[in-house]
Write an enzyme that holds these catalytic residues in place. Sequence first.
Site, PDB file in Angstrom:
ATOM      1  CB  CYS A   1      15.097 -14.904  25.807  1.00  0.00           C
ATOM      2  SG  CYS A   1      16.869 -14.778  25.832  1.00  0.00           S
TER       3      CYS A   1
ATOM      4  CB  ALA B   1       2.541  -2.176  -6.162  1.00  0.00           C
TER       5      ALA B   1
ATOM      6  CG  ASN C   1      -1.482   4.433  -2.758  1.00  0.00           C
ATOM      7  OD1 ASN C   1      -2.619   3.984  -2.667  1.00  0.00           O
ATOM      8  ND2 ASN C   1      -0.683   4.569  -1.710  1.00  0.00           N
TER       9      ASN C   1
ATOM     10  CG  HIS D   1       8.680   1.167  10.374  1.00  0.00           C
ATOM     11  ND1 HIS D   1       7.540   1.445   9.667  1.00  0.00           N
ATOM     12  CD2 HIS D   1       9.140   2.370  10.813  1.00  0.00           C
ATOM     13  CE1 HIS D   1       7.317   2.753   9.693  1.00  0.00           C
ATOM     14  NE2 HIS D   1       8.269   3.337  10.373  1.00  0.00           N
TER      15      HIS D   1
ATOM     16  CD  GLU E   1      -7.490   4.174  -0.802  1.00  0.00           C
ATOM     17  OE1 GLU E   1      -7.152   4.885   0.164  1.00  0.00           O
ATOM     18  OE2 GLU E   1      -8.044   3.066  -0.688  1.00  0.00           O
TER      19      GLU E   1
ATOM     20  CB  VAL F   1       8.347  -5.746   9.529  1.00  0.00           C
ATOM     21  CG1 VAL F   1       8.467  -4.316  10.055  1.00  0.00           C
ATOM     22  CG2 VAL F   1       6.902  -6.229   9.646  1.00  0.00           C
TER      23      VAL F   1
HETATM   24  P1  NAD Z   1      -0.565   1.695   5.271  1.00  0.00           P
HETATM   25  O1  NAD Z   1      -1.217   0.413   5.687  1.00  0.00           O
HETATM   26  O2  NAD Z   1      -0.744   2.878   6.131  1.00  0.00           O
HETATM   27  O3  NAD Z   1      -1.068   2.100   3.811  1.00  0.00           O
HETATM   28  C1  NAD Z   1      -1.120   1.187   2.765  1.00  0.00           C
HETATM   29  C2  NAD Z   1      -1.183   1.970   1.474  1.00  0.00           C
HETATM   30  O4  NAD Z   1      -1.063   1.055   0.395  1.00  0.00           O
HETATM   31  C3  NAD Z   1      -2.488   2.742   1.269  1.00  0.00           C
HETATM   32  O5  NAD Z   1      -2.171   4.046   0.836  1.00  0.00           O
HETATM   33  C4  NAD Z   1      -3.199   1.953   0.160  1.00  0.00           C
HETATM   34  O6  NAD Z   1      -3.966   2.788  -0.675  1.00  0.00           O
HETATM   35  C5  NAD Z   1      -2.014   1.366  -0.592  1.00  0.00           C
HETATM   36  N1  NAD Z   1      -2.276   0.134  -1.332  1.00  0.00           N
HETATM   37  C6  NAD Z   1      -3.154  -0.860  -1.059  1.00  0.00           C
HETATM   38  N2  NAD Z   1      -3.067  -1.842  -1.960  1.00  0.00           N
HETATM   39  C7  NAD Z   1      -2.095  -1.492  -2.831  1.00  0.00           C
HETATM   40  C8  NAD Z   1      -1.529  -2.107  -3.989  1.00  0.00           C
HETATM   41  N3  NAD Z   1      -1.955  -3.303  -4.448  1.00  0.00           N
HETATM   42  N4  NAD Z   1      -0.529  -1.450  -4.639  1.00  0.00           N
HETATM   43  C9  NAD Z   1      -0.096  -0.241  -4.198  1.00  0.00           C
HETATM   44  N5  NAD Z   1      -0.603   0.376  -3.125  1.00  0.00           N
HETATM   45  C10 NAD Z   1      -1.580  -0.242  -2.428  1.00  0.00           C
HETATM   46  O7  NAD Z   1       0.934   1.309   5.067  1.00  0.00           O
HETATM   47  P2  NAD Z   1       2.242   2.111   5.407  1.00  0.00           P
HETATM   48  O8  NAD Z   1       2.190   3.439   4.764  1.00  0.00           O
HETATM   49  O9  NAD Z   1       3.319   1.193   5.057  1.00  0.00           O
HETATM   50  O10 NAD Z   1       2.234   2.354   6.973  1.00  0.00           O
HETATM   51  C11 NAD Z   1       1.815   1.396   7.918  1.00  0.00           C
HETATM   52  C12 NAD Z   1       2.912   0.743   8.791  1.00  0.00           C
HETATM   53  O11 NAD Z   1       2.499  -0.587   9.052  1.00  0.00           O
HETATM   54  C13 NAD Z   1       4.218   0.578   8.115  1.00  0.00           C
HETATM   55  O12 NAD Z   1       5.070   1.453   8.729  1.00  0.00           O
HETATM   56  C14 NAD Z   1       4.687  -0.859   8.376  1.00  0.00           C
HETATM   57  O13 NAD Z   1       5.709  -0.863   9.326  1.00  0.00           O
HETATM   58  C15 NAD Z   1       3.541  -1.550   8.992  1.00  0.00           C
HETATM   59  N6  NAD Z   1       3.017  -2.724   8.233  1.00  0.00           N
HETATM   60  C16 NAD Z   1       3.857  -3.535   7.539  1.00  0.00           C
HETATM   61  C17 NAD Z   1       3.350  -4.593   6.791  1.00  0.00           C
HETATM   62  C18 NAD Z   1       4.299  -5.469   6.012  1.00  0.00           C
HETATM   63  O14 NAD Z   1       5.447  -5.651   6.434  1.00  0.00           O
HETATM   64  N7  NAD Z   1       3.895  -6.000   4.854  1.00  0.00           N
HETATM   65  C19 NAD Z   1       1.973  -4.823   6.757  1.00  0.00           C
HETATM   66  C20 NAD Z   1       1.139  -3.967   7.502  1.00  0.00           C
HETATM   67  C21 NAD Z   1       1.673  -2.920   8.236  1.00  0.00           C
HETATM   68 ZN    ZN Z   2      17.123 -12.880  27.152  1.00  0.00          ZN
END
Ligand code: NAD
Ligand code: ZN
Length: 249
Positions: free
Chosen positions: A149, A233, A214, A120, A216, A104
């Site tokens: 608001c 990544a 990933n 999301h 993991e 997000v």
């Molecule tokens: P998750 O937090 O469940 O999983 C994160 C994954 O990223 C893990 O599998 C981990 O091993 C991997 N990871 C960690 N460091 C990494 C790197 N440097 N390179 C590649 N992979 C790496 O995340 P998800 O699957 O996106 O699900 C969680 C939900 O939380 C999402 O739907 C999202 O909406 C929300 N979220 C968003 C943000 C954001 O916008 N940046 C941050 C936190 C959570």
């Molecule tokens: Zn309103």
Amino acid sequence: MHHLLKRAAADLAAAQNVVALTGAGISTESGIPPFRGKGGLWERFDLMEIAHIDVLRGDPAKVWRILVKEMKEIVDQARPNDGHKGLVKLEELGLLKTVITQNVDGLHQMAGNTDVIEFHGTFAWQRCMDCHQRVETHKVDMTEIPPRCECKGILRPDVVFFGELIPPHHLWRSRQVAADCDVMLVVGTSAIVQPAALMPVIAKNSGAKVIEINPESTPLTHQISDYLILGRAGEVMNRILAELEQVIR
Ligand code: NAD
Ligand code: ZN
């Protein structure tokens, strides 16, 4: 790992239509903590307790204090990293068509990808819980928490909380692009949150190759993914792009 980087470069070079599915892991190198895994938010508090729609409705001030305010400060400072930039390069090469992101944070758009499905929702906007008017987050006065608001209703981030539905047009379009791609890159997602984690399954069932990046393994690994490139990544994307240059030159 080297042979997998070469294999990914070859698979990408042969593709007509690449789609990426990204998760919180692609943004960790930009300083945004993920939900799960090392340094994840789950380690600090129970997210189902906080990021659930029932909690937001019942005690919005609590959700703002614990989650939203901190998230805003972190997201405000975050800039795209090599993972995001690599996906932009793949688009410039004419390979990548669409990014489906669970994030997000807006970093894919900031990096320069032009077709991003925010599965999301987005933290860049807030929405009134009463009149549903939207306002840009940076324009919101945060001196009072929760912010309100013009109609005095409470503002909430325009993101999907646990217990809420995915916006139907995002779900519909994501399924479409997943079914149409010939390679899906699955980057930095634990592939646990549904229905986002179904997109690689749809791609696979439609004949696409599924490549995971990933540090993991995930529930997709060995089941749905053709292979997993273990690593962060940013670094992995850079190395794949270096290999790709050799192939398409
Ligand atoms: P998750 O937090 O469940 O999983 C994160 C994954 O990223 C893990 O599998 C981990 O091993 C991997 N990871 C960690 N460091 C990494 C790197 N440097 N390179 C590649 N992979 C790496 O995340 P998800 O699957 O996106 O699900 C969680 C939900 O939380 C999402 O739907 C999202 O909406 C929300 N979220 C968003 C943000 C954001 O916008 N940046 C941050 C936190 C959570
Ligand atoms: Zn309103």
